[in-house]
Design a protein around this motif. Structure first.
Motif, PDB file in Angstrom:
ATOM      1  N   SER A  42      -9.524   3.541  -1.616  1.00  0.00           N
ATOM      2  CA  SER A  42     -10.970   3.742  -1.630  1.00  0.00           C
ATOM      3  C   SER A  42     -11.327   5.214  -1.603  1.00  0.00           C
ATOM      4  CB  SER A  42     -11.608   3.020  -0.433  1.00  0.00           C
ATOM      5  OG  SER A  42     -12.982   3.313  -0.345  1.00  0.00           O
ATOM      6  N   LYS A  43     -10.683   5.981  -0.753  1.00  0.00           N
ATOM      7  CA  LYS A  43     -11.006   7.402  -0.604  1.00  0.00           C
ATOM      8  C   LYS A  43     -10.656   8.208  -1.851  1.00  0.00           C
ATOM      9  CE  LYS A  43     -10.314   7.133   4.396  1.00  0.00           C
ATOM     10  NZ  LYS A  43     -11.722   7.195   4.779  1.00  0.00           N
ATOM     11  N   SER A  44      -9.721   7.701  -2.658  1.00  0.00           N
ATOM     12  CA  SER A  44      -9.330   8.402  -3.884  1.00  0.00           C
ATOM     13  C   SER A  44     -10.235   8.073  -5.059  1.00  0.00           C
ATOM     14  CB  SER A  44      -7.884   8.049  -4.243  1.00  0.00           C
ATOM     15  OG  SER A  44      -7.788   6.682  -4.639  1.00  0.00           O
ATOM     16  N   MET A  85      -3.640  -8.761   6.327  1.00  0.00           N
ATOM     17  CA  MET A  85      -2.259  -8.433   5.955  1.00  0.00           C
ATOM     18  C   MET A  85      -2.063  -8.524   4.443  1.00  0.00           C
ATOM     19  SD  MET A  85       0.667  -7.392   6.803  1.00  0.00           S
ATOM     20  CE  MET A  85       0.589  -7.478   8.593  1.00  0.00           C
ATOM     21  N   CYS A  86      -2.654  -9.543   3.816  1.00  0.00           N
ATOM     22  CA  CYS A  86      -2.578  -9.663   2.349  1.00  0.00           C
ATOM     23  C   CYS A  86      -3.199  -8.446   1.677  1.00  0.00           C
ATOM     24  CB  CYS A  86      -3.279 -10.929   1.894  1.00  0.00           C
ATOM     25  SG  CYS A  86      -2.425 -12.461   2.334  1.00  0.00           S
ATOM     26  N   LEU A  87      -4.326  -8.002   2.197  1.00  0.00           N
ATOM     27  CA  LEU A  87      -5.003  -6.852   1.616  1.00  0.00           C
ATOM     28  C   LEU A  87      -4.192  -5.573   1.799  1.00  0.00           C
ATOM     29  CD1 LEU A  87      -8.633  -7.756   2.668  1.00  0.00           C
ATOM     30  CD2 LEU A  87      -7.825  -7.473   0.317  1.00  0.00           C
ATOM     31  N   ARG A  88      -3.516  -5.436   2.914  1.00  0.00           N
ATOM     32  CA  ARG A  88      -2.685  -4.249   3.128  1.00  0.00           C
ATOM     33  C   ARG A  88      -1.527  -4.216   2.140  1.00  0.00           C
ATOM     34  NH1 ARG A  88      -3.077  -5.450   9.501  1.00  0.00           N
ATOM     35  NH2 ARG A  88      -5.254  -4.753   9.753  1.00  0.00           N
ATOM     36  N   ILE A  89      -0.968  -5.389   1.830  1.00  0.00           N
ATOM     37  CA  ILE A  89       0.105  -5.464   0.835  1.00  0.00           C
ATOM     38  C   ILE A  89      -0.426  -5.050  -0.540  1.00  0.00           C
ATOM     39  CG2 ILE A  89       1.613  -7.075  -0.412  1.00  0.00           C
ATOM     40  CD1 ILE A  89       1.896  -8.647   2.207  1.00  0.00           C
ATOM     41  N   ILE A  90      -1.625  -5.508  -0.874  1.00  0.00           N
ATOM     42  CA  ILE A  90      -2.247  -5.134  -2.157  1.00  0.00           C
ATOM     43  C   ILE A  90      -2.504  -3.633  -2.195  1.00  0.00           C
ATOM     44  CG2 ILE A  90      -4.314  -5.370  -3.584  1.00  0.00           C
ATOM     45  CD1 ILE A  90      -4.580  -8.242  -2.479  1.00  0.00           C
ATOM     46  N   LEU A  91      -3.093  -3.103  -1.140  1.00  0.00           N
ATOM     47  CA  LEU A  91      -3.456  -1.690  -1.107  1.00  0.00           C
ATOM     48  C   LEU A  91      -2.227  -0.796  -1.246  1.00  0.00           C
ATOM     49  CD1 LEU A  91      -6.110  -1.907   1.748  1.00  0.00           C
ATOM     50  CD2 LEU A  91      -6.584  -1.335  -0.644  1.00  0.00           C
ATOM     51  N   ILE A  92      -1.158  -1.131  -0.537  1.00  0.00           N
ATOM     52  CA  ILE A  92       0.068  -0.332  -0.622  1.00  0.00           C
ATOM     53  C   ILE A  92       0.643  -0.389  -2.031  1.00  0.00           C
ATOM     54  CG2 ILE A  92       2.467  -0.198   0.148  1.00  0.00           C
ATOM     55  CD1 ILE A  92       1.482  -1.093   2.923  1.00  0.00           C
ATOM     56  N   ALA A  93       0.643  -1.590  -2.628  1.00  0.00           N
ATOM     57  CA  ALA A  93       1.198  -1.746  -3.978  1.00  0.00           C
ATOM     58  C   ALA A  93       0.420  -0.916  -4.998  1.00  0.00           C
ATOM     59  CB  ALA A  93       1.181  -3.228  -4.375  1.00  0.00           C
ATOM     60  N   MET A  94      -0.919  -0.932  -4.914  1.00  0.00           N
ATOM     61  CA  MET A  94      -1.726  -0.204  -5.896  1.00  0.00           C
ATOM     62  C   MET A  94      -1.721   1.298  -5.624  1.00  0.00           C
ATOM     63  SD  MET A  94      -2.439  -2.614  -7.864  1.00  0.00           S
ATOM     64  CE  MET A  94      -3.370  -1.610  -9.026  1.00  0.00           C
ATOM     65  N   GLU A  95      -1.653   1.691  -4.362  1.00  0.00           N
ATOM     66  CA  GLU A  95      -1.592   3.118  -4.039  1.00  0.00           C
ATOM     67  C   GLU A  95      -0.298   3.733  -4.561  1.00  0.00           C
ATOM     68  OE1 GLU A  95      -4.302   2.736   0.037  1.00  0.00           O
ATOM     69  OE2 GLU A  95      -2.127   2.921   0.158  1.00  0.00           O
ATOM     70  N   ARG A  96       0.791   2.985  -4.455  1.00  0.00           N
ATOM     71  CA  ARG A  96       2.065   3.511  -4.964  1.00  0.00           C
ATOM     72  C   ARG A  96       2.110   3.471  -6.482  1.00  0.00           C
ATOM     73  NH1 ARG A  96       6.709   1.745  -0.538  1.00  0.00           N
ATOM     74  NH2 ARG A  96       5.624   2.689   1.249  1.00  0.00           N
ATOM     75  N   LYS A  97       1.475   2.488  -7.073  1.00  0.00           N
ATOM     76  CA  LYS A  97       1.436   2.408  -8.535  1.00  0.00           C
ATOM     77  C   LYS A  97       0.724   3.629  -9.116  1.00  0.00           C
ATOM     78  CE  LYS A  97      -0.461  -0.347 -12.353  1.00  0.00           C
ATOM     79  NZ  LYS A  97       0.805  -0.369 -13.107  1.00  0.00           N
ATOM     80  N   TRP A  98      -0.366   4.051  -8.466  1.00  0.00           N
ATOM     81  CA  TRP A  98      -1.141   5.191  -8.944  1.00  0.00           C
ATOM     82  C   TRP A  98      -0.769   6.501  -8.232  1.00  0.00           C
ATOM     83  CZ3 TRP A  98      -5.691   1.364  -8.699  1.00  0.00           C
ATOM     84  CH2 TRP A  98      -5.863   0.751  -9.953  1.00  0.00           C
ATOM     85  N   SER A  99       0.313   6.461  -7.465  1.00  0.00           N
ATOM     86  CA  SER A  99       0.814   7.672  -6.779  1.00  0.00           C
ATOM     87  C   SER A  99      -0.255   8.314  -5.906  1.00  0.00           C
ATOM     88  CB  SER A  99       1.348   8.697  -7.802  1.00  0.00           C
ATOM     89  OG  SER A  99       2.372   8.127  -8.591  1.00  0.00           O
ATOM     90  N   ILE A 100      -0.950   7.490  -5.128  1.00  0.00           N
ATOM     91  CA  ILE A 100      -1.972   7.973  -4.210  1.00  0.00           C
ATOM     92  C   ILE A 100      -1.308   8.272  -2.873  1.00  0.00           C
ATOM     93  CG2 ILE A 100      -4.127   7.430  -3.034  1.00  0.00           C
ATOM     94  CD1 ILE A 100      -4.729   5.471  -5.324  1.00  0.00           C
ATOM     95  N   LEU A 101      -1.327   9.512  -2.455  1.00  0.00           N
ATOM     96  CA  LEU A 101      -0.657   9.908  -1.218  1.00  0.00           C
ATOM     97  C   LEU A 101      -1.602   9.877  -0.036  1.00  0.00           C
ATOM     98  CD1 LEU A 101       1.365  12.914  -2.662  1.00  0.00           C
ATOM     99  CD2 LEU A 101       2.127  10.551  -2.347  1.00  0.00           C
TER     100      LEU A 101
END
Length: 286
Positions: free
Chosen positions: A139-141, A270-286
């Motif tokens: 969200s912040k990105s 917990m499901c949302l955290r799994i989604i967020l981590i997956a998409m953040e890593r896909k887009w290289s969001i640090l």
């Protein structure tokens, strides 16, 4: 509404200056996402006093003391994620002298008296889920496009990506109770709409060519989500659908890909955290 203790970023007392509906009992027009009769009926059966005090969405709602998120970048650029939170427990009831969102902890005696199942009234689930999304690095990105919440009663709510959600459940429930009666809540200062009730179906607001992925324990398609989303183009929008109810499963005909991300029952958060981590890593969001 009742008085609440003021905290940083807390809600202000709601305004009592409300305008009436027209003769046909319909809300005043003026929004491209104008409500239909079905949505109004779903809300009006709980509001007070029924159809005579739904506020014109062009009037300021003083309760909207929730400020804009200062860390959220413009969500208009690049691919992003839209979340749909299904079956949210946001039910209004007249308790005492004001309307409140039913909560199994706070209103247990009321629910038993009315012979209603307390386990179904869990606004804390959607509150936690929404805070996880809005406070995420995604969200912040600026990668969050929007969040849509559909209640158990079929009311559809749009949450803008720049909204800041109250951190405590009491303030959140006060905000949602006001929203369901006034149809929109605006920001302090510049009056941007942060939350609004919109007309169904949710599909008309979703990116048309985006993959629509639902998460459910009942799905026979077990995936590792990080690997699963790696096949999606980096410049393509994605829609995720997650249930925010205490029990049950989502059944939405617009879901194209229903997957399970764990052999265990997981909470919506917990499901949302799994989604967020997956998409953040896909887009290289640090």
């Amino acid at each position: 509404m009742g008085k609440t203790k003021r905290k940083a970023g807390s809600l202000q007392p709601c305004s009592t200056n409300r305008k009436k509906l027209n003769r046909d009992g319909l809300a005043v027009k003026g929004d491209e996402e104008e409500l239909g009769e079905k949505e109004l009926n779903s809300i009006q059966k709980f509001s007070h006093p029924t159809v005579n005090e739904v506020k014109n969405e062009d009037d300021e709602v003083n309760l909207c003391g929730i400020p804009l998120s200062l860390t959220c970048k413009d969500a208009g650029a690049g691919a992003g994620v839209t979340f749909v939170l299904e079956k949210a427990s946001l039910t209004l009831a007249n308790i005492g002298k004001r309307y409140q969102i039913l909560n199994s902890n706070e209103h247990a005696s009321y629910l038993r008296k009315k012979k209603m199942d307390p386990y179904k009234y869990r606004p804390d689930i959607v509150h936690e889920a929404l805070n996880d999304i809005m406070n995420s690095r995604l969200s912040k990105s600026g990668r969050l496009k929007a969040v849509y919440i559909r209640t158990e009663d079929g009311v559809l709510i749009k949450v803008e990506p720049y909204a800041k959600i109250p951190s405590d459940l009491e303030s959140f429930c006060s905000m949602m109770a006001e929203l369901l009666q006034t149809l929109s809540i605006k920001a302090k200062g510049n009056r941007k709409k942060l939350l609004r009730v919109v007309a169904n179906p949710v599909t008309k607001y979703l990116p048309p060519s985006s993959p629509k992925i639902g998460l459910s324990f009942s799905s026979e398609k077990a995936v590792e989500l990080r690997e699963h989303v790696s096949g999606i183009n980096r410049d393509e929008d994605v829609v995720f659908v997650v249930g925010v109810m205490a029990h049950g499963k989502i059944e939405c005909d617009y879901i194209e890909d229903l997957v399970s991300v764990s052999p265990f029952h997981l909470s919506a958060a917990m499901c949302l955290r799994i989604i967020l981590i997956a998409m953040e890593r896909k887009w290289s969001i640090l």
